[in-house]
Structure formats: C-alpha cells, structure tokens
Design an enzyme around this catalytic site. Structure first.
Site, short mmCIF file in Angstrom:
data_model
loop_
_atom_site.label_atom_id
_atom_site.label_comp_id
_atom_site.label_asym_id
_atom_site.label_seq_id
_atom_site.Cartn_x
_atom_site.Cartn_y
_atom_site.Cartn_z
N TRP A 36 8.21 -2.06 -5.00
CA TRP A 36 8.21 -2.93 -3.80
C TRP A 36 8.12 -4.21 -4.73
CZ3 TRP A 36 7.62 -3.25 1.41
CH2 TRP A 36 6.54 -4.41 1.78
N ASN A 38 6.00 -7.44 -2.99
CA ASN A 38 5.57 -9.27 -1.81
C ASN A 38 5.50 -10.12 -2.75
OD1 ASN A 38 3.52 -7.08 -1.64
ND2 ASN A 38 2.41 -8.85 -0.62
N ASP A 39 4.50 -11.17 -2.97
CA ASP A 39 4.18 -12.44 -2.49
C ASP A 39 4.39 -12.47 -3.96
OD1 ASP A 39 2.71 -11.67 -0.02
OD2 ASP A 39 0.53 -12.03 -0.76
N GLN A 55 3.40 -9.16 -6.83
CA GLN A 55 2.70 -8.14 -6.38
C GLN A 55 3.68 -7.34 -6.22
OE1 GLN A 55 -0.70 -8.13 -3.85
NE2 GLN A 55 -0.53 -8.98 -5.79
N PHE A 98 -4.25 -7.86 -6.14
CA PHE A 98 -4.13 -8.43 -5.27
C PHE A 98 -3.52 -10.19 -5.81
CE2 PHE A 98 -5.25 -6.45 -0.96
CZ PHE A 98 -4.70 -5.20 -1.25
N SER A 99 -3.35 -10.85 -4.62
CA SER A 99 -1.90 -12.46 -5.36
C SER A 99 -3.34 -13.41 -5.86
CB SER A 99 -1.60 -12.80 -3.77
OG SER A 99 -0.52 -12.27 -3.69
N ARG A 164 -9.57 -13.59 -0.23
CA ARG A 164 -8.10 -13.31 -1.16
C ARG A 164 -7.80 -14.70 -1.54
NH1 ARG A 164 -7.69 -10.71 3.40
NH2 ARG A 164 -5.82 -10.87 4.49
N ASP A 165 -6.42 -14.26 -2.81
CA ASP A 165 -5.85 -15.17 -2.57
C ASP A 165 -5.63 -16.34 -3.64
OD1 ASP A 165 -4.39 -12.86 -1.57
OD2 ASP A 165 -3.88 -14.10 0.08
N TRP A 303 6.31 -9.62 6.88
CA TRP A 303 5.85 -8.23 6.83
C TRP A 303 6.14 -7.64 7.99
CZ3 TRP A 303 3.39 -5.83 3.00
CH2 TRP A 303 2.98 -6.93 2.51
C1 FRU Z 1 -0.21 -11.91 1.95
C2 FRU Z 1 -0.69 -10.94 1.58
C3 FRU Z 1 -2.11 -11.51 0.68
C4 FRU Z 1 -2.13 -10.07 -0.83
C5 FRU Z 1 -1.26 -8.96 -0.93
C6 FRU Z 1 -1.54 -8.53 -0.88
O1 FRU Z 1 1.34 -11.11 1.82
O2 FRU Z 1 -1.12 -9.99 2.61
O3 FRU Z 1 -3.00 -11.97 1.20
O4 FRU Z 1 -3.57 -10.67 -1.71
O5 FRU Z 1 -0.37 -9.84 -0.12
O6 FRU Z 1 -0.46 -7.76 -1.66
#
Ligand code: FRU
Length: 492
Positions: A36, A38-39, A55, A98-99, A164-165, A303
């Site tokens: 998988w 993501n970001d 991610q 996380f991000s 976060r992030d 998402w």
């Molecule tokens: C955005 C998010 C971030 C978080 C990450 C977790 O897509 O929800 O806010 O850090 O993905 O995987």
C-alpha cells in the site's frame, strides 16, 4: 541502521517487489514498491537527487501501520526504489509513522520531520506528535529525544488526536519553520506554525490559518509557500460538502491564495479553489528546485475511491506527476514538470482537422502519451458537444466531453472496465474562451492527468483499463476544427 524491525521489512520488500515486472507498473509515475501507498512525504532534494518518501504498508495492499517507503530520481520521472526508511518501531511512533517532510540541515544531513502515532489512553484513540529522524539519504536514525513537538505544545482547546503532517521549510534568515495540521474540539481545521533554530527544539508561534467550518473538518497535509509574489496555503480537507462547480463532497483539496503578515505570522486568504477537479487526487506536497520552480506532487488516489482497483495488483497507490505551479489571473495553475519533454519521441501532428461525427487519426494511439488537443467551433453548424475517447478498445473507453454552451467538461471512466461502483464521473465548469478548448492529457498506463487550458484547471484519475486499450477517437455533434499534437513517452 538501528532496528531489527526495519532490516526485516527491507528484506521482505526487496524479495516481494522483485516479483513485480516493470511492465506491470506505471512508467514514469512512482507506484508503491510493494503493498500500500498513500501520501507523498519528504519530497526534497538531497545529495544531488530528488527524494520522495511515501506512506507505506508493505505487507498488504490495504492501509496498515504506516512506514515510509523511499525512492530517488534525477529527473522527477524515473524513480529508483531505495529500502524502506522508517518503520513504527519506537515508543513515540508505535502506532505508525504518519506523513511529514524533509530538509537538508546546516551540517549536511537529511532531516525527516514526521508524525509519530502513539497508542494511548482510550481504546481506538491515538495521540499524534511530531518526531525527527536524521540520515544520509539511505539510512535514518530516529532522534532519541522524540517527540520534538508534542501535545503539550498545542494551544488550549486543541485535539491531541488530530495533530499531524508537519511540513518543514526555512524562513529567509535560515531559521527552520513548519506548518502542522490540527483541529479544535469541534473538529474544525487549523494550521499551526512552529519555529526552531536547530530542527530539534521547536516552539509554537501562531495559528497561521483557520477553517471556521467552511471547508470540511480537519485539514490534512498543509503546505505553505510564496509563489509569484503571493502566499499559498495548500491543504486536503476531510468531509468536504458539495459546492456546485467548486468542490466535490468527501476528501478534497483546497488552495488558498492570500497575503502573509510576517510580524504576527498570520495568513489572510483572498481566494479559494480546489487544487484538482478529478477523482483521484489528495495530500499534496511541494518542493522548491534550485532553479526556483515550485513543484507539487500528490497522491493519485483519494480515500473515497480506494475501493476501485484495490485488490488487483500486489501494489496499490501511485503519485501524480510532479507539476510546476504558477499563479495566473489569481488562479493556481499547474503544468507537468518540463523534464517530461525529455521523454518525448514519436511525434504525430494534425492541424485544422475539420469534422462532424466520429473520427480516428492515424498514429494517435497509446497508453504512455503526452497529447494536446485544441478545438474550436466552425462558423457554420458549430458543434455543441465534443468528446475525446481514450484508453479505448472494442469493449472499453474513458472519455472527456466538452459542452460548449454550458462551458462544462465531463470526465467519465464508467466504461473503463471498472468493477466497483465508486465515483466514476466528474463535471467542471471552465471559462468560456470563444468556445475554444485546449486540453493536454498525460496517460501513463494506469492513469490520466488532464491539464485544461494551460493548466488553469486539472483533472486527475486512475484507470485500470487493460493495457491493450490504446485507442483514441473523437466525436462531435457539429462542425469542429481540431489540432492534435501527440508524443509517445519513454526512457531512452
Ligand atoms: C492523509 C493522511 C494524513 C496522515 C496519513 C496517514 O491522507 O490521513 O493526515 O498523516 O494520511 O497515513
């Protein structure tokens, strides 16, 4: 390399990814090495190459405890995988890494600033805090003093579960700063601004911007920078509501353009727009190149649409093309990075093709192509609806339809071989330009990115259409004049 956890993940991903042939991936978009993605995270230049982390959950093609996958590139298009950079293996990030973002330190190290998720007091709730890891572009050591920003740094009334992030950057005098997504107890998104002299010890400075319940709830993945004399705040709001011609419901993206009061560290927005109008786009991050270009990349997924294609391949998730940003006429405009021109070969050009009905053009085929199509209505019997079908064979196609009278574009991938009933269509309003339309499509096997009218608007979508569906056809309900310039894209 400290942790046994990370060396085990490295061993696993290398073996598992070796089973995926290159032909089963996009050619010049980064996809998850295995499992998988993501970001985008840590998008930066370090030691002469671009680094892009992401991610990552290597063990299945579903989201799981987050790691940071890692890849490098010299030209932002041809990516080479490096071993996983972070795994959740310390007390500060046991629930996931996380991000976050990356920067080069004064002493030449690569510093990663990311969100550590810590398992906590209430079942199902996780505290979020900001952590640092420092490395050499390959191996990263987590700082023993983590977290470097924790919930005690939050102003009164902020949620410790949504914090976060962090996006790190330098102020003009070299001081480190970062913007972090947060929200209050009412779930209203805020962007917080922190400063640091050394990247390790951070101080809260201000609430840079606030949602005030206008654009969704929590704002994820913030980024803040100067562009063409203005200031830009990019973020990805959760739970957006539908606003006709502006925002789709669900997880969306938001670009605020405005001014920055440096003394009080406050951003004042003057306009808002979606960053992208497509189906699969979220969680952007930018970097500034040495030649002064602000380049943005995003997760080419959302998402709300992950059910589509999830189970088909041992990898899931792609990044968008890196895109050059500009402000023109008060709007954020995007164009594919100019490096893409070095991938061009096999040009096909048609000028002033006049037709009414349906046509195909010799040489206009392919699934790794850069194609620009310009149409205008003929004086007599002008068209109202014009459509481009691509990734087409006898059974399937994806289409972009321009309705001239409505000044509207409709994207449709319903008939692209989809087997999940997620959203497959989008509509967007475009400015009327004497009925003319210019659209550039970049196809890379499993995706299409549409740049409308020189990138004034973009529309991004993944496709899982069979690879042999390479056709293009053009359809019009009246007389149209059309120019087409097409290049095949590939590495030499
Ligand atoms: C955005 C998010 C971030 C978080 C990450 C977790 O897509 O929800 O806010 O850090 O993905 O995987």
């Amino acid at each position: 390399m400290s942790s046994k956890v990370i060396s085990d993940v490295r061993e696993y991903e290398e073996k598992a990814a070796a089973r995926i042939p290159d032909s089963d991936r996009p050619l010049f978009h980064l996809s998850s090495r295995i499992g998988w993605m993501n970001d985008p995270n840590g998008f930066s230049k370090y030691n002469g190459v671009y680094h892009l982390f992401y991610q990552y959950y290597p063990f299945t093609n579903q989201w799981g405890p987050m790691h940071w996958g890692h890849a490098v590139s010299k030209n932002l298009l041809q990516w080479q995988y490096l071993p996983v950079a972070l795994a959740p293996d310390t007390e500060a990030d046991f629930g996931g890494c996380f991000s976050g973002s990356a920067i080069e330190t004064d002493d030449g190290k690569h510093l990663l600033l990311y969100t550590g998720v810590k398992t906590t007091d209430i079942i199902g709730q996780f505290i979020q805090q900001q952590c640092v890891a420092v490395g050499d572009g390959l191996d990263y050591e987590k700082y023993e003093g983590n977290p470097v920003i924790d919930i005690s740094d939050l102003p009164e009334g902020f949620s410790k579960y949504d914090f976060r992030d962090p996006k790190i950057f330098r102020e003009n005098d070299g001081t480190y700063a970062c913007v972090v997504a947060a929200c209050d107890q009412e779930n209203d998104g805020k962007i917080l601004y922190f400063r640091s002299e050394d990247g390790f010890k951070w101080n809260f400075v201000s609430v840079l911007a606030e949602n005030n319940h206008r654009f969704g709830t929590m704002w994820e993945c913030p980024d803040f920078f100067e562009l063409d004399g203005r200031y830009v705040l990019l973020t990805s709001p959760m739970n957006m509501r539908y606003v006709a011609d502006k925002y789709s419901p669900g997880n969306g993206t938001l670009c605020l353009i405005g001014s920055f009061d440096k003394r009080n560290v406050k951003f004042t927005e003057e306009s808002d727009q979606a960053i992208d109008y497509g189906i699969d786009f979220y969680a952007t991050q930018t970097l500034l190149t040495e030649d002064g270009r602000r380049i943005m990349i995003g997760w080419m997924q959302n998402w709300d649409s992950i059910a589509f294609g999830n189970k088909l391949k041992p990898w899931f998730g792609q990044m968008t093309l890196p895109r050059e940003l500009h402000i023109r006429n008060g709007l954020l405009c995007q164009e594919p990075v100019r490096e893409i021109e070095t991938l061009r070969n096999g040009m096909a050009v048609y000028e002033n093709v006049r037709f009414n009905g349906s046509i195909r053009l010799h040489g206009i085929v392919g699934r790794t192509v850069d194609i620009e199509i310009t149409v205008k209505p003929a004086k007599a019997k002008p068209f109202n609806e014009f459509s481009i079908r691509f990734a087409e064979n006898e059974d399937v196609f994806t289409s972009l339809t321009y309705n001239r009278k409505k000044s509207e574009i409709a994207f449709n991938r319903k008939n692209s071989g989809a087997t999940s009933d997620v959203v497959h269509t989008r509509r967007l309003r475009i400015p009327t330009k004497n009925g003319e339309l210019k659209v550039r499509l970049i196809l890379d096997r499993y995706s299409v990115e549409c740049f409308i009218n020189d990138g004034e608007q973009t529309l991004t979508s993944v496709l899982y259409t069979e690879a042999d569906a390479t056709g293009f056809s053009f359809h019009s309900d009246g007389e149209v004049l059309m120019d087409v310039v097409k290049y095949d894209l590939g590495f030499r």
